[in-house]
Every structure is written in C-alpha cells, then in structure tokens.
Motif scaffolding. Structure first.
Motif, mmCIF file in Angstrom:
data_model
loop_
_atom_site.group_PDB
_atom_site.id
_atom_site.type_symbol
_atom_site.label_atom_id
_atom_site.label_comp_id
_atom_site.label_asym_id
_atom_site.label_seq_id
_atom_site.Cartn_x
_atom_site.Cartn_y
_atom_site.Cartn_z
ATOM 1 N N ASP A 100 0.823 -1.214 0.000
ATOM 2 C CA ASP A 100 0.000 0.000 0.000
ATOM 3 C C ASP A 100 0.858 1.265 0.000
ATOM 4 O OD1 ASP A 100 1.018 -0.028 2.535
ATOM 5 O OD2 ASP A 100 -0.912 -0.054 3.581
ATOM 6 N N ILE A 125 -6.122 -0.487 -2.438
ATOM 7 C CA ILE A 125 -6.962 0.708 -2.556
ATOM 8 C C ILE A 125 -6.901 1.500 -1.250
ATOM 9 C CG2 ILE A 125 -9.337 1.551 -2.831
ATOM 10 C CD1 ILE A 125 -9.910 -0.999 -4.482
ATOM 11 N N THR A 126 -6.928 0.752 -0.129
ATOM 12 C CA THR A 126 -6.935 1.439 1.169
ATOM 13 C C THR A 126 -5.745 0.974 2.001
ATOM 14 O OG1 THR A 126 -8.300 -0.214 2.292
ATOM 15 C CG2 THR A 126 -9.470 1.546 1.146
ATOM 16 N N GLN A 133 -9.093 4.290 4.789
ATOM 17 C CA GLN A 133 -8.426 5.478 4.260
ATOM 18 C C GLN A 133 -7.726 5.107 2.958
ATOM 19 O OE1 GLN A 133 -5.799 7.065 7.217
ATOM 20 N NE2 GLN A 133 -5.190 8.813 5.970
ATOM 21 N N LEU A 134 -7.774 5.980 1.956
ATOM 22 C CA LEU A 134 -7.163 5.659 0.666
ATOM 23 C C LEU A 134 -5.649 5.505 0.795
ATOM 24 C CD1 LEU A 134 -8.986 8.002 -1.897
ATOM 25 C CD2 LEU A 134 -9.479 5.620 -1.320
ATOM 26 N N ASP A 150 -8.214 -4.243 -2.985
ATOM 27 C CA ASP A 150 -8.054 -4.704 -1.598
ATOM 28 C C ASP A 150 -8.253 -6.216 -1.536
ATOM 29 O OD1 ASP A 150 -7.419 -2.236 -0.639
ATOM 30 O OD2 ASP A 150 -9.237 -1.952 0.569
ATOM 31 N N LEU A 160 -16.779 5.321 0.338
ATOM 32 C CA LEU A 160 -15.327 5.258 0.153
ATOM 33 C C LEU A 160 -14.990 4.696 -1.228
ATOM 34 C CD1 LEU A 160 -12.510 5.539 1.578
ATOM 35 C CD2 LEU A 160 -12.733 3.120 2.140
ATOM 36 N N ARG A 163 -15.350 7.357 -3.846
ATOM 37 C CA ARG A 163 -14.215 8.295 -3.870
ATOM 38 C C ARG A 163 -12.986 7.632 -4.476
ATOM 39 N NH1 ARG A 163 -17.506 12.209 -3.989
ATOM 40 N NH2 ARG A 163 -18.590 12.634 -2.029
ATOM 41 N N ALA A 164 -12.777 6.369 -4.133
ATOM 42 C CA ALA A 164 -11.619 5.648 -4.677
ATOM 43 C C ALA A 164 -11.700 5.561 -6.196
ATOM 44 C CB ALA A 164 -11.537 4.255 -4.058
ATOM 45 N N TYR A 167 -10.932 9.004 -7.636
ATOM 46 C CA TYR A 167 -9.509 9.331 -7.497
ATOM 47 C C TYR A 167 -8.678 8.526 -8.508
ATOM 48 C CZ TYR A 167 -5.104 10.597 -5.254
ATOM 49 O OH TYR A 167 -3.856 11.091 -5.013
#
Lengths: 427, 306
Positions: A100, A125-126, A133-134, A150, A160, A163-164, A167
């Motif tokens: 990550d 991803i997180t 959290q990203l 993930d 989430l 948003r991922a 992004y």
C-alpha cells in the motif's frame, strides 16, 4: 542458450489475436526478429505439433512475499507461473506488510528482477486493506502500478469506494474489486446451500458477492470510472456484468478455473484444500461461468493462485485460510474442461488480461517482427496427471491432485530467455 | 463399526445394532457392580476441544465400565495452547497408544479430519453445527423404550435447527427409522435448503402439537438475539416455547424430550420439564449404555467378557 544467440521456434502453429497460421519464429535478445517459413537459426526449438502463443498473463496471483515466504516467494511463484506458460503475473497486494506504499512496491519489484516471469505489482486501494483510508495510489502509479485492489476483502463502504473510483480515474489507473459484502457473508466458510446445511459449516450466500457487484456497477456508472471484477463465481453476478457491458459501462471481469470445474460438493470431507473465497458454488453456477466464457461476457481467466502452508490447510475447515494453487493447472483445465477452441482459450489467458493489466506493449501482443519475445509453446494434445508433490510452488494446496488434463506447456520464453524447456524450469 | 462420524453412514441397520447392544449394557448397568472387561487393555482418549461436562463424563464412564483405560485430553491446558497443530496432537496421542478418540470440537468436521489422519477409531461427540450421533442414538433408544417401533410416529422438533448438531443427527436417525419428522422454528433458525430435507417444515408450533407422538425441544442461545436472528428470547418463548398450556394439548402418552442443558422458562417451562411425560433425565441415563454399545461395537471382539 544465451539470449543473444538467435533461436528459431520451428514448425509450430502460431496463434495470437490476429489469427492462426503455421510459421517459424526467430527471436534474439528479447525481441522477435522474424516470422515466416523455412527460417533457420543456430539454436532450434522444435514446435511441431505445438501451438506457439504469446505468453500467458495472470491477473490474479498471490506471491506471499513479503510476509508469508513459507507458503510462496516471488521466485517460486514466478517459476510456477513460467511452468504454467505465464510470462507475466499481477501480484496481489495482500502481503504482510500490505503493498500500500511505494516502499513495499519497490521491495516486490526488487525481488522480481531475476525471476522466471515478469511480476507486475498491484497496489491496495486502502491503507492496510482496512477499508478506511485511501492508500497513496499516485506514488505507486509512478512505479508502474496500474491495478489497485483490496483483494482478500472487498471495500465495504460504498461512499469510500465511490471516492476511490473517482480518485483512480483522475490518475489514470483502475480499481479491481473482490466482491464480498461482509455483513452478508457473515464469516461463512463455504457456499451457503444444501451442502453447507448438511455439513453444519457456516455458509455465505451468493448474494454476498452479487450485492457488491451490483453496487459497484452503479458506482462505475456514477463516476464514469472503469472497474474490474475479480473471480466472479455466481450466475447472478455474471448476469449483472453482462447487462452492464451491454449498457456500455466500462466493466471487465475475470473467472477462475476452480469456478468452472469444482462445486461445493467437494467440501464433503472437510478437506480445506477445497476452501476458497469466493467459495466453490453449485453446478448451476459452474455452468453459468462456462456459459459466460462461451458468450464472451467476461474478459479473462485468472488463477487466484493462493498458496498456503500444509499445516494451515489442516486446520478445522472453518478456521483454515481460503485459497488454492492455480498457476500450473489453469491452461490444462481450460483446454480440457471448456468447450472452446484454443484460440479463444488463449484470448482469455493472454491478450485479453494483458490489455486489462495495460501491459500489452510487452505481453499478449502479436507474434510479428519487432514484438517482445514473451512466448509459450503448448502441446495441446499432451495428456498428463496433476501431481501436487511435483508442483514448483512452495505450497501443495491444489484441489486438482490426480486429475487428468489435456494440454501442457512445453517451453516458455521470458524476455528471450528460455525459462522452461520441455516442461522443465531452467532456473 | 469403523468410525462413528455421522448417523447417515451408520444407517438404519447400524442404528438397530446399537439399540440391540444397548439392551445388553443397560442390563449390565443395573447390576450391583456395573462393569465388564470387554475392552480391557484398550485405551480410549477423550478429546474435548470444547468444554462439555455431561457428554465427556458419560463417555468416560462408559469406557471405564467396559474395562478400558481412559486418557483425558484437555484442550484448555494442552499442547494446542502452545501452538501445536491438531494433526500433530492427534499423532502424538496415537503414538502414546490411543485405540479410539472421542472427539468434541467447536468446528464442524474435525472428527472426520482426525479419522483421515489416524489409524485409531473416532467417535464424534459433537462437532460444531454438524452432528452429535450418540445423542441421536440415546434419544432413539429412549423413544423405543416408550413407543416401540418408531415407524410412522410423528416427531416434532422445535427450535434452533440451523445451528444444532443435535437436530442434524436426530433428523437423520428419526427418518432412517421411519418416523415422520416435523420441524418447527422461526425462518431465521432453519438451515438453507431445508426444503430438500425429508421433513415437513412449519413456523406454527400450535398447529403441530395435536398429532405429535414426541415433542423434541432444542436449546436456544442468547447470542441468537445479538445476531438479529430473533427479536428477543421473550418473543421466541411466546411463539415456540412449550408451556403448560401447550403441553396440555398433547395427546396422552406423547413424550417431551430435550438434549440438555435446558433454559427453563425459554424453550421449555419449568413445570413441563418436570412433568411425568418428560423423559429428559432418562435420556441422560441411557447415554451411558448407548456409549458403551458404541465403544464395544467399535473396539470389542464381540465377547462381552473377553
């Protein structure tokens, strides 16, 4: 034979995305020099009776390094991949520590320099795959990471995930989802159905997968971001994906060989070799996976190669870790079990996954002058029996031990190196 | 008998064998010195990876009355706590000289796994939500004592079928012996695909009582409310508890059973549990003779005083 020496792969049937023809292929130094008839070179690989194809690409490999080197290393996993005909594998990020950050990605790339196939890391991803959290996707993307997931668990929080996706779209990378709604799966250790009820093993319903597929299709529609679905296993998920594709959404999907060959009945003796996530489903789901491959509503066959040490697979069924080996059996299973011409099997195993992984510049490309010498030579008629003890993987958890297959990799050429000759790994 | 892992693999003939042999040991148990030497020199290891006082004591008593040596393996203070794997533990106990393992584990399938690793015989003493075959055998024995042949008898099983190993073994045994089985439970406490089982299913206890020959109540656990499977134990009890009013509707001679331990006031009212047609302590008493029969059929030479 050093790769600076010209080598001709002679007398084979060349198959790539452009079609099928008999031709000789001359390679040198990682590149295809010439394709034609009656070609000669100092070194000769006999391919008569065989298919010469671009190397296979696995979108879904667990190499376990760093963290679980007793189960697999990048080196042993890459060797297993080469023996299975693969010249590239996408390494899943559920290592310990998680892939990550750029630091862990760099560590994986360092270990992968001299191994038997290209190892393409994916990123989480997180952070820690905790779904909170990203992860710093852009810093990993700078190192060439193009797929983020993930895998091992799904991103539970819909907000989430949205948003991922946004992004990821912004920085030009793609998310891949392991679809499993934890609240519905509720810790189930196998498919919820007649067998789980009989065996008294907590089950997870198909809807645990399908619900997240449906949610993420909607999020892809909302964000305009592409999404890739990992190891789909239910008839309903496959139908949802087919519909989304027909509607023009940027949705791709893979299926795993064990989901078109095995059912939940395999769990009848509590042998955790058959425990996998998503779980082995019903006969109807197996037929749906095969039908999707015939209809072309999925894009790739991916192994979900998941090595585990024997002592972990001997734990009680509900406590044993899920996952099974796949790299050395995928091609044989696809050629034996699917009623598809070899051209289509290779599309699912090579050029289509290469496109999703965005490595088509060097894998799964056309076999033509100037192309990358990432190739495999397959004897489509060779019959063989899977022997768990003979596998190159460091682990032994194949559910196919003793199974008779038709179709075997004879040679694999990775960046011009003959990493597998006559079915034997050279490193 | 090889292993005893599930009722299905025992079958109706196997159940009959156990019943007949149990008669012999029930007689032994009525003697002033209830002990034979049929398993002298044999070692029975009682492996209770999950706590259970009643079943463990019942098996250990049965083994001792047959003259066997008993080793007690306690998971709480064992090598498993030191990180030893289940398989290594089993192989170690076998090396010490186990002839049979009596296995209780919170995970389904562990007795089956042990049977695949070991040359010793394995008795399933309850595995997760899978099976508890000796419970079913002692229940069948108790029922036969009162009702004779179970063929055509109506047995109503009430409660948490989904999570119950007792239910799975008993449904298999009752149907193998020709009884008609009716399951009564809220929909959340029924297993997936129960429609494929050879039983009738209803959510209405009151409608199931009139023609019942037996009402078999299962233990309900508080945690089912935490998992949103039930609104409350109070609501469960109102719909599915056997209280005096419901018990009064049973036809004369109908039996009330419970595998224990009971939650008085929840699945069974206190006065119902103590009623003359409740045979709950008799079930426990028959447990020793049934387990003697199972161990004897598994390890004995056929001669009671060999």
């Amino acid at each position: 034979m050093p790769k600076t020496v010209e080598t001709v792969i002679k007398g084979g049937t060349v198959i790539d995305a452009s079609g099928t023809r008999v031709a000789d292929v001359v390679i040198r130094g990682g590149e295809i020099l010439e394709v034609g008839h009656g070609l000669e070179a100092k070194n000769v690989i006999d391919a008569s009776g065989c298919v010469v194809a671009p190397g296979l690409v696995d979108l879904h490999t667990h190499l376990r390094q760093p963290g679980r080197e007793e189960a697999e290393t990048i080196e042993t996993g890459a060797r297993a991949a080469a023996l299975g005909g693969y010249t590239a594998v996408i390494a899943m990020p559920n290592t310990e520590p998680t892939m990550d950050s750029a630091a862990v990605i760099r560590e994986v790339l360092d270990h992968a320099i001299t191994v038997a196939c290209e190892v393409v890391p994916s990123g989480a991803i997180t952070l820690g795959r905790r779904g909170e959290q990203l992860a710093p996707m852009a810093e990993m993307a700078e190192l060439g990471v193009r797929i983020f997931t993930d895998d091992g668990s799904g991103v539970q929080d819909g907000g989430l995930m949205r948003r991922a996706l946004e992004y990821a779209k912004g920085i030009g990378v793609m998310l891949a989802q392991h679809c499993e709604d934890n609240s519905l799966a509720a810790g189930g250790a196998m498919h919820e159905g007649a067998w789980s009820a009989k065996l008294g093993v907590p089950g997870q319903p198909c809807s645990a997968e399908t619900a997240m597929v449906l949610r993420d299709i909607e999020l892809s529609r909302l964000t305009g971001a592409p999404i890739h679905f990992l190891h789909l296993s239910t008839a309903e998920s496959l139908a949802a994906v087919a519909q989304a594709r027909a509607a023009g959404l940027q949705v791709t999907a893979e299926v795993a060989p064990h989901h078109f060959t095995l059912t939940d009945a395999c769990c009848c003796d509590y042998d955790a070799t058959f425990k996998v996530n998503p779980p082995l489903r019903t006969e109807a789901d197996v037929e749906a996976v095969k039908a999707a491959l015939i209809a072309g509503t999925v894009d790739a066959i991916a192994t979900d190669h998941a090595p585990h040490a024997p002592e972990l697979k001997e734990m009680p069924f509900d406590q044993a870790p899920p996952g099974m080996l796949g790299l050395e059996t995928a091609l044989g299973l696809a050629l034996t079990e699917l009623e598809l011409p070899i051209e289509r099997v290779l599309a699912y195993l090579s050029w289509q996954p290469a496109k999703i992984a965005r490595i088509s510049d060097r894998h799964g490309g056309l076999i033509a002058k100037g192309g990358a010498a990432n190739l495999c030579v397959i004897d489509p008629n060779a019959e063989w029996t899977v022997d768990a003890r003979a596998l190159a993987s460091r682990s032994r958890n194949t559910p196919f031990d003793g199974r008779k297959l038709r179709g075997k990799v004879r040679h694999t050429i990775n960046r011009g190196d003959q990493v597998v000759i006559d079915g034997v790994a050279q490193q | 008998m090889n292993h005893l892992l599930t009722i299905d693999e025992l079958g109706a003939d196997g159940i009959d064998d156990v019943m007949r042999t149990t008669d012999t040991f029930a007689e032994v148990n009525r003697r002033p010195i209830p002990k034979v030497q049929a398993l002298r020199g044999k070692t029975v290891v009682s492996c209770f990876f999950e706590d259970s006082t009643r079943t463990r004591l019942s098996f250990e008593t049965a083994a001792r009355r047959l003259g066997a040596d008993v080793m007690t393996f306690s998971a709480a203070s064992s090598s498993l706590k030191k990180g030893e794997s289940l398989r290594d533990t089993v192989e170690t106990l076998e090396a010490i000289g186990a002839d049979a393992f009596v296995v209780r584990h919170r995970s389904a399938g562990v007795p089956t796994q042990i049977a695949s690793w070991s040359r010793a015989k394995v008795v399933n003493a309850g595995d997760g939500q899978h099976e508890h075959p000796t419970q079913a055998l002692l229940d069948c024995y108790t029922l036969r004592t009162h009702l004779g042949d179970l063929h055509g008898k109506q047995i109503v099983v009430v409660g948490d079928i989904k999570h119950s190993r007792v239910a799975r073994s008993n449904i298999a045994a009752f149907t193998a012996l020709g009884a008609k089985v009716k399951l009564v439970a809220p929909a959340t406490l029924l297993p997936a695909s129960v429609g494929e089982w050879p039983v009738e299913v209803t959510h209405n206890l009151d409608g199931a009582l009139d023609d019942a020959d037996v009402v078999y109540l299962l233990r309900i656990q508080q945690e089912r409310t935490d998992q949103a499977l039930l609104p409350s134990l109070r609501e469960y009890s109102a719909g599915f508890g056997l209280d005096a009013k419901r018990a009064a509707r049973l036809k004369p001679g109908a039996l009330i059973m419970h595998p224990g331990p009971m939650n008085r006031g929840v699945e069974i009212a206190a006065d119902v549990a103590d009623a003359p047609n409740a045979v709950i302590t008799e079930q426990v008493a028959n447990g020793v003779a049934v387990r003697m029969a199972v161990l004897f059929l598994m390890l004995g030479s056929g001669d009671l005083n060999a």
